[in-house]
Design a protein around this motif. Structure first.
Motif, PDB file in Angstrom:
ATOM      1  N   TYR A  39      50.805  70.044  93.426  1.00  0.00           N
ATOM      2  CA  TYR A  39      49.947  70.197  92.256  1.00  0.00           C
ATOM      3  C   TYR A  39      50.700  70.868  91.100  1.00  0.00           C
ATOM      4  CZ  TYR A  39      45.298  68.759  93.920  1.00  0.00           C
ATOM      5  OH  TYR A  39      44.201  68.041  94.341  1.00  0.00           O
ATOM      6  N   MET A  40      51.482  71.884  91.424  1.00  0.00           N
ATOM      7  CA  MET A  40      52.216  72.584  90.366  1.00  0.00           C
ATOM      8  C   MET A  40      53.240  71.667  89.709  1.00  0.00           C
ATOM      9  SD  MET A  40      52.594  76.258  92.336  1.00  0.00           S
ATOM     10  CE  MET A  40      53.799  76.925  91.218  1.00  0.00           C
ATOM     11  N   LYS A  41      53.946  70.877  90.503  1.00  0.00           N
ATOM     12  CA  LYS A  41      54.904  69.916  89.946  1.00  0.00           C
ATOM     13  C   LYS A  41      54.197  68.856  89.113  1.00  0.00           C
ATOM     14  CE  LYS A  41      58.838  69.193  91.219  1.00  0.00           C
ATOM     15  NZ  LYS A  41      60.171  69.483  90.649  1.00  0.00           N
ATOM     16  N   LEU A  42      53.044  68.415  89.588  1.00  0.00           N
ATOM     17  CA  LEU A  42      52.274  67.395  88.883  1.00  0.00           C
ATOM     18  C   LEU A  42      51.816  67.895  87.519  1.00  0.00           C
ATOM     19  CD1 LEU A  42      50.752  64.699  88.711  1.00  0.00           C
ATOM     20  CD2 LEU A  42      48.944  65.705  90.128  1.00  0.00           C
ATOM     21  N   VAL A  43      51.291  69.112  87.504  1.00  0.00           N
ATOM     22  CA  VAL A  43      50.776  69.665  86.257  1.00  0.00           C
ATOM     23  C   VAL A  43      51.903  69.951  85.269  1.00  0.00           C
ATOM     24  CG1 VAL A  43      49.523  71.597  85.257  1.00  0.00           C
ATOM     25  CG2 VAL A  43      48.731  70.593  87.389  1.00  0.00           C
ATOM     26  N   TYR A  62      47.036  69.718  71.411  1.00  0.00           N
ATOM     27  CA  TYR A  62      47.015  69.919  72.866  1.00  0.00           C
ATOM     28  C   TYR A  62      47.544  71.319  73.180  1.00  0.00           C
ATOM     29  CZ  TYR A  62      48.647  69.621  77.699  1.00  0.00           C
ATOM     30  OH  TYR A  62      48.891  69.867  79.024  1.00  0.00           O
ATOM     31  N   PRO A  63      46.908  72.051  74.120  1.00  0.00           N
ATOM     32  CA  PRO A  63      47.375  73.385  74.500  1.00  0.00           C
ATOM     33  C   PRO A  63      48.249  73.355  75.761  1.00  0.00           C
ATOM     34  CG  PRO A  63      45.120  73.076  75.244  1.00  0.00           C
ATOM     35  CD  PRO A  63      45.566  71.772  74.661  1.00  0.00           C
ATOM     36  N   PRO A  64      49.543  73.544  75.633  1.00  0.00           N
ATOM     37  CA  PRO A  64      50.431  73.507  76.804  1.00  0.00           C
ATOM     38  C   PRO A  64      50.143  74.631  77.790  1.00  0.00           C
ATOM     39  CG  PRO A  64      51.695  73.293  74.749  1.00  0.00           C
ATOM     40  CD  PRO A  64      50.306  73.719  74.380  1.00  0.00           C
ATOM     41  N   LEU A  65      50.456  74.382  79.052  1.00  0.00           N
ATOM     42  CA  LEU A  65      50.203  75.385  80.085  1.00  0.00           C
ATOM     43  C   LEU A  65      51.442  75.764  80.881  1.00  0.00           C
ATOM     44  CD1 LEU A  65      50.249  73.912  83.086  1.00  0.00           C
ATOM     45  CD2 LEU A  65      48.025  73.103  82.390  1.00  0.00           C
ATOM     46  N   SER A  66      52.589  75.148  80.614  1.00  0.00           N
ATOM     47  CA  SER A  66      53.775  75.418  81.426  1.00  0.00           C
ATOM     48  C   SER A  66      54.056  76.908  81.527  1.00  0.00           C
ATOM     49  CB  SER A  66      54.997  74.700  80.838  1.00  0.00           C
ATOM     50  OG  SER A  66      54.899  73.309  81.022  1.00  0.00           O
ATOM     51  N   GLY A  67      54.296  77.360  82.760  1.00  0.00           N
ATOM     52  CA  GLY A  67      54.470  78.771  83.060  1.00  0.00           C
ATOM     53  C   GLY A  67      53.257  79.355  83.756  1.00  0.00           C
ATOM     54  N   HIS A  92      44.005  72.886  82.642  1.00  0.00           N
ATOM     55  CA  HIS A  92      44.109  71.494  83.095  1.00  0.00           C
ATOM     56  C   HIS A  92      44.474  71.425  84.589  1.00  0.00           C
ATOM     57  CE1 HIS A  92      44.657  71.745  78.848  1.00  0.00           C
ATOM     58  NE2 HIS A  92      45.966  71.839  78.888  1.00  0.00           N
ATOM     59  N   GLY A  93      45.324  72.344  85.028  1.00  0.00           N
ATOM     60  CA  GLY A  93      45.740  72.333  86.428  1.00  0.00           C
ATOM     61  C   GLY A  93      44.620  72.731  87.366  1.00  0.00           C
ATOM     62  N   ASP A 310      56.220  60.549  93.079  1.00  0.00           N
ATOM     63  CA  ASP A 310      54.768  60.377  93.095  1.00  0.00           C
ATOM     64  C   ASP A 310      54.126  61.018  91.870  1.00  0.00           C
ATOM     65  OD1 ASP A 310      52.366  59.487  94.561  1.00  0.00           O
ATOM     66  OD2 ASP A 310      51.920  61.621  94.668  1.00  0.00           O
ATOM     67  N   VAL A 311      54.643  62.162  91.467  1.00  0.00           N
ATOM     68  CA  VAL A 311      54.141  62.859  90.281  1.00  0.00           C
ATOM     69  C   VAL A 311      54.327  61.995  89.035  1.00  0.00           C
ATOM     70  CG1 VAL A 311      54.795  64.726  88.702  1.00  0.00           C
ATOM     71  CG2 VAL A 311      54.274  65.242  91.098  1.00  0.00           C
ATOM     72  N   GLU A 312      55.508  61.439  88.863  1.00  0.00           N
ATOM     73  CA  GLU A 312      55.772  60.595  87.694  1.00  0.00           C
ATOM     74  C   GLU A 312      54.843  59.381  87.676  1.00  0.00           C
ATOM     75  OE1 GLU A 312      59.875  59.619  87.397  1.00  0.00           O
ATOM     76  OE2 GLU A 312      60.532  61.724  87.340  1.00  0.00           O
ATOM     77  N   ARG A 313      54.606  58.800  88.848  1.00  0.00           N
ATOM     78  CA  ARG A 313      53.718  57.638  88.932  1.00  0.00           C
ATOM     79  C   ARG A 313      52.300  58.018  88.542  1.00  0.00           C
ATOM     80  NH1 ARG A 313      50.000  56.456  92.211  1.00  0.00           N
ATOM     81  NH2 ARG A 313      50.619  58.081  93.716  1.00  0.00           N
TER      82      ARG A 313
END
Length: 367
Positions: A39-43, A62-67, A92-93, A310-313
């Motif tokens: 999930y973390m990699k996907l988000v 859009y509000p980024p969430l990375s980190g 979003h995650g 799978d995440v990229e797909r």
């Protein structure tokens, strides 16, 4: 020692910045740990693509969430199916874990009203952009759950800036007085747009604000997903238990950092030092968890590669699905605002129609 008996400035940790165990590892199966990592990699990948879509003019602000993936995924994993999540605008995650598809999130930020409706089987409140306005709503929902004997817990997310708002005080104070099954989850990402954490309050921590409301407060390393899961699980269990010795609501301060801008309309280089960002990136929750899983022989190169493919797909499919939908009609700007449209709003609508007509775009709007 219970997490609720720690000092307010002693963050709970399970993994250090290198993924080494420094605390009590929560009781999760290998597959659950991998799912959390997935999930973390996907988000994270979704976040990068979403920012790119906005820069290309294919999506609105859009509000980024990375980190913040560790805090979002770790906390959402602690909820039971019937519990409720009340988001702000960056979760979003967590929403994905709770059953809101990525396509739905994209539609929201593309301006589709349909994007703000969670699937019927996802107990997720609508996105709240106004700061802290969702906190009283979460308290009200939890109070209803208590009065109805439902046994459901309500987890409410907000940022450090929200703790300066009256809605935060009113919602948490009410929860303390009426002993509601709430978990208040503060994503302290150090900046409320351009206002730093130290300009929000004279309190040494945000967790200690719980004292004023007669509830428990705990600080956790928000970039340690296992610590977040452990702390949130303890808070959820206490909220669900009407016989708990301590008051049921809990205020969690998850100390973390947003790597990117507040939103894509923001330029963080104006107010943040590059060295500060790099310092926090060394605490990145994804390689931190990955290092632990590799040490435990739960992950290897092949499985990481499979997850990344799978995440990229999944993200590509979500983008295709969102962009395949017709753009929202501008008339939707005027719908669902009032039960009966006031004259001022009707006049604005008429001006927009006239503007569209003048440029030959009559197909967008109809009386």
């Amino acid at each position: 020692m219970s997490v609720f008996e720690r000092a307010y400035d002693d963050p709970v940790r399970v993994l250090d910045e290198d993924g080494e165990v420094v605390g009590d590892v929560p009781d999760l199966t290998d597959e659950e740990l991998v799912e959390m990592y997935r999930y973390m990699k996907l988000v994270r990948h979704f976040d990068g693509r979403a920012v790119s879509l906005q820069r290309q003019g294919r999506m609105g602000t859009y509000p980024p969430l990375s980190g913040q993936e560790g805090a979002q995924i770790g906390s959402a994993f602690a909820l039971a199916d019937d519990d409720w999540m009340v988001p702000s605008y960056r979760e979003h995650g967590a929403a994905l874990v709770r059953g809101v598809p990525l396509t739905q999130t994209l539609l929201y930020w593309m301006g589709h009203e349909a994007g703000n409706r969670a699937p019927d089987d996802a107990n997720v409140f609508p996105i709240a952009v106004p700061i802290a306005s969702q906190v009283p709503h979460a308290t009200g929902a939890a109070w209803a759950s208590k009065l109805g004997g439902d046994g459901d817990v309500v987890l409410c997310y907000f940022g450090d800036g929200a703790t300066s708002e009256g809605d935060f005080h009113e919602g948490v104070n009410f929860a303390g007085v009426f002993d509601t099954p709430n978990v208040f989850f503060c994503n302290n990402n150090q900046w409320a747009i351009s206002v730093p954490r130290e300009r929000q309050t004279r309190s040494e921590t945000l967790a200690q604000k719980a004292v004023a409301y007669g509830i428990d407060g705990v600080q956790v390393d928000g970039m340690d997903p296992l610590a977040v899961y452990a702390v949130t699980t303890a808070a959820v269990e206490k909220a669900r238990n009407p016989e708990a010795e301590r008051p049921r609501p809990t205020l969690i301060e998850a100390v973390q950092y947003r790597f990117g801008a507040h939103t894509t309309a923001d330029d963080p280089t104006v107010y943040r030092d590059a060295d500060e960002v790099e310092k926090w990136k060394r605490k990145d929750p994804i390689p931190r968890l990955e290092a632990y899983l590799r040490t435990e022989a739960i992950l290897d190169d092949d499985r990481v590669a499979e997850i990344e493919d799978d995440v990229e797909r999944q993200v590509a499919e979500a983008i295709d699905a969102a962009e395949s939908m017709a753009r929202p009609d501008p008339s939707e700007l005027f719908e669902h605002v009032y039960a009966e449209t006031p004259p001022e709003l009707a006049a604005q609508y008429e001006r927009l129609v006239a503007l569209r007509d003048r440029h030959g775009n009559v197909a967008f709007l109809e009386e």
